[in-house]
Motif scaffolding. Structure first.
Motif, PDB file in Angstrom:
ATOM      1  N   ALA A  86       0.443  -1.289   0.474  1.00 32.45           N
ATOM      2  CA  ALA A  86      -0.269  -0.417   0.424  1.00 32.45           C
ATOM      3  C   ALA A  86       0.688   1.303   0.091  1.00 32.45           C
ATOM      4  N   THR A  87       1.704   1.241   0.579  1.00 37.19           N
ATOM      5  CA  THR A  87       2.949   2.368   0.519  1.00 37.19           C
ATOM      6  C   THR A  87       4.188   1.495   0.494  1.00 37.19           C
ATOM      7  N   ARG A 119      -0.735   3.912  -4.719  1.00 36.50           N
ATOM      8  CA  ARG A 119      -0.226   3.308  -4.079  1.00 36.50           C
ATOM      9  C   ARG A 119       0.685   5.131  -3.030  1.00 36.50           C
TER      10      ARG A 119
END
Length: 177
Positions: A86-87, A119
């Motif tokens: 996600a990151t 992201r």
């Protein structure tokens, strides 16, 4: 021996040859690529990519093979594909010098843009790329920060004297204490 005690005494190996460890209270995976994966936060951390190092040396007359940036991006792409973070946090020195973003080819810029799609993409400032990041925000996707908190971890490029447990720093290529 129960599973919790076994985990605490002997970190588990992952399929890629990675190693599960606990940093502060955060379970982390030291990936065989050199990246750090924090599964609970779906955060991938890579440091000291030094993109365009070869072109920096070539400009000074020391010829190195010209494929360092594409090869480094390929490793990063493989990690993003395998983990779907996600990151993504690039923990400083992503670019070798202040003009590296200018020298980075359009193909590599496009690869970075594709990697960042969907992201959060975070560039931490390092000692090599401080000027490069400041002057290239119009060409790069993502945000630029000095430090970042992820759970119990504090991400920074250069280790700080007397830092509390949970500091994760790049810069030392890598080292642990």
């Amino acid at each position: 021996m129960n599973a919790a005690l076994r985990q605490r005494l002997a970190p588990a190996r992952r399929g890629c040859g990675g190693l599960t460890v606990r940093v502060a209270s955060e379970p982390c995976v030291l990936r065989c690529s050199g990246a750090l994966w924090i599964p609970a936060h779906r955060t991938l951390i890579a440091s000291d990519l030094h993109l365009e190092k070869g072109s920096a040396f070539a400009a000074r007359g020391q010829m190195l093979p010209p494929y360092d940036s594409p090869a480094t991006l390929a490793k990063l792409e493989a990690e993003v594909e395998a983990l779907d973070p996600a990151t993504v946090v690039l923990l400083g020195d992503s670019f070798h010098d202040r003009r590296a973003v200018e020298r980075l080819g359009e193909t590599e810029h496009a690869r970075l843009t594709r990697l960042a799609e969907g992201r959060r993409w975070v560039w931490l400032e390092g000692n090599h790329d401080l000027e490069a990041l400041a002057g290239a925000l119009d060409r790069l996707t993502g945000e630029v920060v000095t430090t970042l908190e992820v759970g119990a971890l504090r991400l920074i490029h250069e280790p700080q004297p007397g830092a509390p447990p949970g500091e994760v720093a790049g810069h030392l290529h890598p080292a642990a204490r």
